[in-house]
Scaffold this motif. Structure first.
Motif, mmCIF file in Angstrom:
data_model
loop_
_atom_site.group_PDB
_atom_site.id
_atom_site.type_symbol
_atom_site.label_atom_id
_atom_site.label_comp_id
_atom_site.label_asym_id
_atom_site.label_seq_id
_atom_site.Cartn_x
_atom_site.Cartn_y
_atom_site.Cartn_z
ATOM 1 N N TYR A 78 -57.328 2.003 -103.318
ATOM 2 C CA TYR A 78 -56.548 2.424 -104.483
ATOM 3 C C TYR A 78 -55.660 3.625 -104.139
ATOM 4 O O TYR A 78 -54.461 3.643 -104.459
ATOM 5 N N THR A 79 -56.244 4.627 -103.487
ATOM 6 C CA THR A 79 -55.443 5.776 -103.064
ATOM 7 C C THR A 79 -54.427 5.357 -102.006
ATOM 8 O O THR A 79 -53.282 5.824 -102.013
ATOM 9 N N HIS A 80 -54.845 4.467 -101.116
ATOM 10 C CA HIS A 80 -53.912 3.960 -100.094
ATOM 11 C C HIS A 80 -52.719 3.277 -100.747
ATOM 12 O O HIS A 80 -51.563 3.509 -100.363
ATOM 13 N N ARG A 81 -52.984 2.475 -101.760
ATOM 14 C CA ARG A 81 -51.901 1.792 -102.487
ATOM 15 C C ARG A 81 -51.000 2.810 -103.182
ATOM 16 O O ARG A 81 -49.767 2.697 -103.160
ATOM 17 N N LEU A 82 -51.628 3.823 -103.793
ATOM 18 C CA LEU A 82 -50.881 4.854 -104.518
ATOM 19 C C LEU A 82 -49.949 5.630 -103.599
ATOM 20 O O LEU A 82 -48.793 5.908 -103.936
ATOM 21 N N LEU A 83 -50.437 5.973 -102.412
ATOM 22 C CA LEU A 83 -49.675 6.849 -101.516
ATOM 23 C C LEU A 83 -48.699 6.105 -100.618
ATOM 24 O O LEU A 83 -47.681 6.672 -100.217
ATOM 25 N N THR A 84 -49.003 4.847 -100.286
ATOM 26 C CA THR A 84 -48.172 4.132 -99.316
ATOM 27 C C THR A 84 -47.548 2.860 -99.867
ATOM 28 O O THR A 84 -46.603 2.341 -99.267
ATOM 29 N N GLY A 85 -48.093 2.334 -100.969
ATOM 30 C CA GLY A 85 -47.633 1.060 -101.484
ATOM 31 C C GLY A 85 -48.208 -0.128 -100.731
ATOM 32 O O GLY A 85 -47.916 -1.279 -101.058
#
Length: 299
Positions: A154-161
């Protein structure tokens, strides 16, 4: 958008900053771990089982109360994210925030891993740490933290897409689902903040940001714990490897981790008992029969 107004420091700003801190949770009254007894019990340890955790994946393991488990780097420096639950009740799980409040941001020998409310009891005690020599480096880095929550998609998606399925959160979710038969969404709800085994972390002095740096662990290093209650554990071999550069990707060099389950010699722990759950009566000021007595009760 107009700039936020600047607030001038008050005349007594320096005096306010000079107030001495106090420890939020003095631990002198905590029941001390019986390290002498645990040390004597270690002398005759016998291997019962072992689980090898593949790189960028996770595995579950079970440890009976009164036994030890040892997490080892066999092939090279590798960070591991550890979850613990009561083996018979997933609602009782490792509480990293309270462990941090009681013992500090990083753990070593004698520190205990505490369980969640309303149970709040020791789940495990650290009995050996081959990185205990590390201390604090010049950046403020220490080893085995209870600061970071775990890398997650989730954080990976938030920060990098981007989408990455082998973050520690996802690894732990798959492992728990496999070990318990729970559907993935239900298993995910039981995954919690971790003990970052072998990870070297701290906070930057200027911005206060959480940082990581290359783990000092090498092949042969281990962290050993004593199970205070029957445990179900899950360990993820972090995709960040030694966490020297990045995580949540397949870039880093990763190694497996090994978990050994160790039984003490017969009679080595005679008289030892698992700690009971916290005896706060759980009335929470409601005016119940135990409210205000301070005597404890069920719970």
């Amino acid at each position: 958008m107009p700039a936020m107004p600047s607030i001038a420091a008050p005349a007594d700003a320096d005096a306010r900053r000079a107030v001495r801190p106090v420890i939020c949770y003095p631990v002198e009254a905590l029941p001390a771990a019986d390290l002498a007894r645990y040390g004597a019990a270690r002398a005759g340890l016998v291997a019962m089982d072992e689980v090898v955790v593949p790189p960028r994946d996770a595995r579950c393991f079970r440890v009976p109360a009164g036994h030890f488990f040892r997490i080892s780097c066999d092939e090279g420096s590798q960070v591991g994210d550890l979850n613990l639950w009561h083996a018979g009740d997933l609602a009782e799980r490792f509480y990293s925030g309270k462990t941090r409040a009681l013992h500090g941001t990083h753990l070593s020998v004698g520190d205990r891993l505490w369980s969640s409310f309303p149970y709040l009891r020791p789940m495990a005690t650290i009995t050996q740490d081959t990185l205990g020599w590390y201390g604090v480096d010049r950046f403020g880095g220490r080893v085995h933290d209870v600061i970071g929550t775990r890398c997650d998609p989730y954080t990976h998606r938030l920060l990098t897409g981007g989408i990455y399925h082998h973050c520690c959160h996802s690894n732990l979710t798959r492992a728990l689902a496999s070990a318990t038969g729970l559907p993935l969404p239900e298993a995910e709800g039981h995954v919690h903040d971790v003990l970052n085994v072998f990870m070297c972390t701290g906070f930057t002095a200027d911005t206060g940001q959480y940082f990581m740096k290359a783990s000092p662990a090498r092949a042969g290093d281990h962290l050993e714990l004593f199970a205070e209650i029957d445990l179900l554990g899950a360990l993820s071999a972090c995709p960040g490897g030694d966490c020297s550069a990045e995580h949540s990707s397949d870039v880093a060099v990763c190694h497996p981790l090994r978990v050994e389950i160790l039984r003490p010699a017969a009679g080595a722990l005679d008289g030892w008992r698992s700690p009971g759950v916290n005896d706060y009566d759980r009335s929470h000021g409601s005016g119940g029969p135990h409210d205000g007595t301070g005597s404890g009760g069920g719970g």
